[in-house]
Design a protein around this motif. Sequence first.
Motif, mmCIF file in Angstrom:
data_model
loop_
_atom_site.group_PDB
_atom_site.id
_atom_site.type_symbol
_atom_site.label_atom_id
_atom_site.label_comp_id
_atom_site.label_asym_id
_atom_site.label_seq_id
_atom_site.Cartn_x
_atom_site.Cartn_y
_atom_site.Cartn_z
ATOM 1 N N GLY A 58 -37.337 -70.455 -19.916
ATOM 2 C CA GLY A 58 -37.689 -69.889 -21.056
ATOM 3 C C GLY A 58 -36.620 -68.614 -21.255
ATOM 4 O O GLY A 58 -36.888 -67.722 -21.819
ATOM 5 N N PHE A 59 -35.584 -68.604 -20.613
ATOM 6 C CA PHE A 59 -34.863 -67.136 -20.429
ATOM 7 C C PHE A 59 -34.229 -66.945 -21.820
ATOM 8 O O PHE A 59 -34.285 -65.803 -22.181
ATOM 9 N N THR A 60 -33.741 -67.995 -22.551
ATOM 10 C CA THR A 60 -33.131 -67.928 -23.700
ATOM 11 C C THR A 60 -33.991 -67.363 -24.787
ATOM 12 O O THR A 60 -33.766 -66.596 -25.543
ATOM 13 N N TRP A 63 -34.717 -63.810 -24.092
ATOM 14 C CA TRP A 63 -33.826 -63.118 -24.548
ATOM 15 C C TRP A 63 -33.753 -62.750 -25.870
ATOM 16 O O TRP A 63 -33.346 -61.789 -26.647
ATOM 17 N N GLN A 64 -33.942 -64.121 -26.869
ATOM 18 C CA GLN A 64 -34.000 -63.995 -28.177
ATOM 19 C C GLN A 64 -35.018 -63.107 -28.918
ATOM 20 O O GLN A 64 -34.804 -62.576 -29.765
ATOM 21 N N GLU A 65 -36.080 -63.302 -28.381
ATOM 22 C CA GLU A 65 -37.336 -62.579 -28.594
ATOM 23 C C GLU A 65 -36.852 -60.989 -28.723
ATOM 24 O O GLU A 65 -36.974 -60.012 -29.545
ATOM 25 N N GLU A 68 -34.482 -59.702 -31.121
ATOM 26 C CA GLU A 68 -35.267 -59.668 -32.449
ATOM 27 C C GLU A 68 -36.004 -58.334 -32.235
ATOM 28 O O GLU A 68 -35.914 -57.422 -33.094
ATOM 29 N N VAL A 69 -36.558 -57.913 -31.280
ATOM 30 C CA VAL A 69 -37.403 -56.780 -31.182
ATOM 31 C C VAL A 69 -36.521 -55.471 -31.284
ATOM 32 O O VAL A 69 -36.699 -54.477 -32.053
ATOM 33 N N GLU A 70 -35.346 -55.615 -30.559
ATOM 34 C CA GLU A 70 -34.144 -54.502 -30.627
ATOM 35 C C GLU A 70 -33.774 -54.433 -31.987
ATOM 36 O O GLU A 70 -33.605 -53.091 -32.325
ATOM 37 N N ARG A 71 -33.505 -55.677 -32.643
ATOM 38 C CA ARG A 71 -32.938 -55.503 -34.085
ATOM 39 C C ARG A 71 -33.949 -54.713 -34.968
ATOM 40 O O ARG A 71 -33.521 -54.013 -35.614
#
Length: 178
Positions: A58-60, A63-65, A68-71
Motif C-alpha cells: 500500500g505504499f503507492t 504516497w498518493q494520499e 493529496e493532503v499536501e496539495r
Amino acid sequence: MTHLPFQDWLFEDTLDVIQADALHSHLETCVECRSLEGAFQQVEHSLRSTSQVAPAAGFTLRWQEKLEVERGRLHKHQIRLAFAFGLGGALILLGSLAILFWPLLDSLDALLWAVVYQLYLAFTVVHQVGGILAALARALAPALPLLFWVLILGLLTQASVLWVVSYRYITNPRRIEI
Ligand SMILES: [Zn+2]
C-alpha cells in the motif's frame, strides 16, 4: 613510497595494458594499496549481494494520499495568501483615500451641511416634478376616458412584474445540475 597514481587506478575500469601491469606489480610490493584494493572489493561485493528492500504494502496508495493532503495544504495556503494580499491592498487603498481626503474629513461638519443641502435640493426637485405631473394628470383626467387609465395601469403593472422577474433572474446564482 608514492601510491599515486596506483590508488586512483584501483577505482578505474579503463586501464591500458601498461597501466594494468604497473598496478599489478605495485600491488605485489605495497601492503597499503593491497589492503585498499581488498576493502574496495569487499564493499563492491556487499553492494551487489544485498537484496533490494521492497516497499511495504500500500505504499503507492499512502504516497498518493499524502500527496493529496499536501496539495490541499498548499491550496489553503494560497487562498490565505491571496486573502492577505487582498486585505493588504484594501487597507493601503483606504489609507491612501484617507490621506487624500484628509482636508475634507478635517472639515467634516461643512461636508455634512453640503450633503444635507444637496439632499434638500434633490427633494425639492422631486417634489416639484411630482406636483407638475399631478397637475398634468388632473388637467388630462376629464379629457381622457377611463379605459385609457385602466390600460396605463395594466401596462405599469406588467412592466413592474417584468422588472422583478428579470431582476431575480439576473441576481440569482445559476443552479448547477449534477
Ligand atoms: Zn602503494
